[in-house]
Write an enzyme that holds these catalytic residues in place. Structure first.
Site, PDB file in Angstrom:
ATOM      1  N   SER A  31       6.606 -11.302   2.046  1.00 48.18           N
ATOM      2  CA  SER A  31       6.006 -12.142   0.995  1.00 48.18           C
ATOM      3  C   SER A  31       7.010 -13.098   0.359  1.00 48.18           C
ATOM      4  O   SER A  31       6.680 -13.808  -0.593  1.00 48.18           O
ATOM      5  CB  SER A  31       5.393 -11.258  -0.101  1.00 48.18           C
ATOM      6  OG  SER A  31       4.309 -10.513   0.398  1.00 48.18           O
ATOM      7  N   ASN A  82       7.324  -3.443   2.010  1.00 43.66           N
ATOM      8  CA  ASN A  82       8.046  -3.738   3.256  1.00 43.66           C
ATOM      9  C   ASN A  82       9.472  -4.195   2.988  1.00 43.66           C
ATOM     10  O   ASN A  82      10.375  -3.911   3.774  1.00 43.66           O
ATOM     11  CB  ASN A  82       7.265  -4.752   4.103  1.00 43.66           C
ATOM     12  CG  ASN A  82       7.305  -6.163   3.561  1.00 43.66           C
ATOM     13  OD1 ASN A  82       8.236  -6.923   3.819  1.00 43.66           O
ATOM     14  ND2 ASN A  82       6.295  -6.544   2.799  1.00 43.66           N
ATOM     15  N   THR A 134       0.445  -0.464   7.712  1.00 40.55           N
ATOM     16  CA  THR A 134       0.901  -1.522   8.624  1.00 40.55           C
ATOM     17  C   THR A 134       2.399  -1.785   8.560  1.00 40.55           C
ATOM     18  O   THR A 134       2.973  -2.290   9.528  1.00 40.55           O
ATOM     19  CB  THR A 134       0.157  -2.837   8.333  1.00 40.55           C
ATOM     20  OG1 THR A 134       0.452  -3.276   6.986  1.00 40.55           O
ATOM     21  CG2 THR A 134      -1.340  -2.666   8.494  1.00 40.55           C
ATOM     22  N   GLU A 171      -2.804  -1.143  -0.044  1.00 39.15           N
ATOM     23  CA  GLU A 171      -3.347  -1.198   1.319  1.00 39.15           C
ATOM     24  C   GLU A 171      -3.990   0.129   1.707  1.00 39.15           C
ATOM     25  O   GLU A 171      -5.083   0.159   2.306  1.00 39.15           O
ATOM     26  CB  GLU A 171      -2.231  -1.547   2.300  1.00 39.15           C
ATOM     27  CG  GLU A 171      -2.618  -1.510   3.759  1.00 39.15           C
ATOM     28  CD  GLU A 171      -1.425  -1.684   4.684  1.00 39.15           C
ATOM     29  OE1 GLU A 171      -1.311  -0.922   5.659  1.00 39.15           O
ATOM     30  OE2 GLU A 171      -0.596  -2.592   4.430  1.00 39.15           O
ATOM     31  N   HIS A 182       0.047   2.964  -2.248  1.00 39.87           N
ATOM     32  CA  HIS A 182       0.070   1.543  -1.913  1.00 39.87           C
ATOM     33  C   HIS A 182      -1.354   0.980  -1.883  1.00 39.87           C
ATOM     34  O   HIS A 182      -2.271   1.631  -1.371  1.00 39.87           O
ATOM     35  CB  HIS A 182       0.743   1.337  -0.545  1.00 39.87           C
ATOM     36  CG  HIS A 182       1.115  -0.080  -0.276  1.00 39.87           C
ATOM     37  ND1 HIS A 182       0.211  -1.009   0.180  1.00 39.87           N
ATOM     38  CD2 HIS A 182       2.298  -0.735  -0.394  1.00 39.87           C
ATOM     39  CE1 HIS A 182       0.811  -2.177   0.330  1.00 39.87           C
ATOM     40  NE2 HIS A 182       2.073  -2.036  -0.020  1.00 39.87           N
ATOM     41  N   CYS A 191      -5.247  -9.418   4.838  1.00 40.48           N
ATOM     42  CA  CYS A 191      -4.480  -9.666   6.062  1.00 40.48           C
ATOM     43  C   CYS A 191      -5.248  -9.131   7.276  1.00 40.48           C
ATOM     44  O   CYS A 191      -5.795  -8.023   7.231  1.00 40.48           O
ATOM     45  CB  CYS A 191      -3.124  -8.967   5.949  1.00 40.48           C
ATOM     46  SG  CYS A 191      -2.196  -8.886   7.495  1.00 40.48           S
ATOM     47  N   SER A 215       7.434  -4.963  -3.507  1.00 43.12           N
ATOM     48  CA  SER A 215       7.118  -5.166  -2.090  1.00 43.12           C
ATOM     49  C   SER A 215       7.550  -3.963  -1.265  1.00 43.12           C
ATOM     50  O   SER A 215       8.748  -3.703  -1.102  1.00 43.12           O
ATOM     51  CB  SER A 215       7.805  -6.432  -1.568  1.00 43.12           C
ATOM     52  OG  SER A 215       7.740  -6.497  -0.156  1.00 43.12           O
ATOM     53  N   HIS A 223       2.653  -9.469  -2.854  1.00 44.56           N
ATOM     54  CA  HIS A 223       3.679  -8.780  -3.632  1.00 44.56           C
ATOM     55  C   HIS A 223       4.957  -9.610  -3.728  1.00 44.56           C
ATOM     56  O   HIS A 223       6.007  -9.247  -3.201  1.00 44.56           O
ATOM     57  CB  HIS A 223       3.967  -7.397  -3.028  1.00 44.56           C
ATOM     58  CG  HIS A 223       2.969  -6.359  -3.431  1.00 44.56           C
ATOM     59  ND1 HIS A 223       2.896  -5.116  -2.852  1.00 44.56           N
ATOM     60  CD2 HIS A 223       1.989  -6.382  -4.376  1.00 44.56           C
ATOM     61  CE1 HIS A 223       1.917  -4.419  -3.422  1.00 44.56           C
ATOM     62  NE2 HIS A 223       1.353  -5.176  -4.340  1.00 44.56           N
TER      63      HIS A 223
END
Length: 280
Positions: free
Chosen positions: A264, A221, A162, A125, A123, A95, A219, A42
């Site tokens: 990222s 995070n 995560t 993930e 998301h 990941c 992104s 991302h």
């Protein structure tokens, strides 16, 4: 010019992102037909650089002659099987921490637990991870949504996206521990690197005039780090590139500026941001 710039030691790419990008770059040197299923990471600027080198991003599964790289955020179990059944060479760059989440969901489901994921259901993930539990799963963003958990289920397995704040996960866990009628299984799937980024960024935000968080608008995070810092310092701003500094309309003269970056964000973007700050 800013009086002082404080750069977080933890700012920038994590090992999973670094491995995914370097692998893609190696494949682009070795082969002509290299694809990624979904954006590899991302960060739009990194993706643009990879596309300029020949990477083609697929938004749906196609039977391509060449190499298809699975993105760092992972994919669904059905998509994985479909990819592996076609004629392409598959390189899985999910990941390792996301893989741990996928395996945890699968293990809990196979052992009869209703799986509870604390995270963002939209998301990539989480879309990938939830597929390992079929429909026997609940996804909540935080403690306030815990009432969505099916009341009739007595075996509950809890995992986390995560990259969410540690506190969001453990608040849910502590609440569940108080329910005597359930069998609770907790698997910590949080990323230590992201947690360190969050802690360090917040500490820096306490002591600076202006806090900048560098990272893609897509992104998760990076947005989370920005939110946490803004709770501490109202002069917190997320920027995607160094060009956007001027758009903030902030006078940086004689100011102490803190900088962090998402998992990222490449080193060259951080460096150019600092270089630009030295000139405004």
């Amino acid at each position: 010019m800013a009086k002082k710039i404080i750069l977080a030691d933890s700012a920038g790419v994590c090992f999973g992102v670094e491995k995914a990008v370097s692998t893609a770059e190696e494949k682009l040197v070795q082969e002509q037909n290299v694809f990624s299923y979904g954006p590899l990471i991302h960060n739009p600027q990194t993706i643009e650089k990879l596309e300029n080198k020949g990477l083609k991003v697929l938004d749906k599964i196609e039977n391509k002659k060449g190499t298809i790289i699975i993105r760092a955020h992972g994919i669904t179990i059905d998509d994985q099987k479909t990819l592996e059944s076609n004629d392409s060479n598959i390189v899985d760059m999910t990941c390792p921490i996301v893989k741990k989440l996928q395996f945890a969901v699968k293990s809990l489901y196979e052992n009869g637990f209703h799986v509870l994921i604390v995270g963002d259901h939209k998301h990539p993930e989480i879309i990938g991870a939830k597929s390992y539990a079929k429909d026997d799963i609940t996804i909540i963003r935080d403690l306030n949504q815990l009432d969505q958990l099916p009341k009739e289920r007595r075996k509950i397995g809890v995992v986390a996206q995560t990259t969410i704040p540690v506190e969001d996960f453990w608040k849910v866990v502590e609440k569940l521990k108080k329910i005597e009628q359930i069998e609770l299984k907790i698997i910590d799937t949080l990323c230590d690197d992201i947690h360190n980024k969050q802690i360090e960024a917040v500490e820096i935000a306490k002591d600076v005039d202006i806090m900048l968080v560098i990272g893609g608008k897509n992104s998760s995070n990076t947005k989370e780090i920005t939110k946490m810092c803004k709770d501490i310092n109202s002069e917190t701003h997320q920027i995607e590139t160094f060009d956007q500094i001027s758009d903030l309309n902030i006078n940086f003269k004689d100011k102490v500026v803190g900088i962090s970056a998402g998992a990222s964000t490449p080193p060259w973007l951080i460096k150019k941001t600092i270089d630009n700050l030295m000139m405004v």
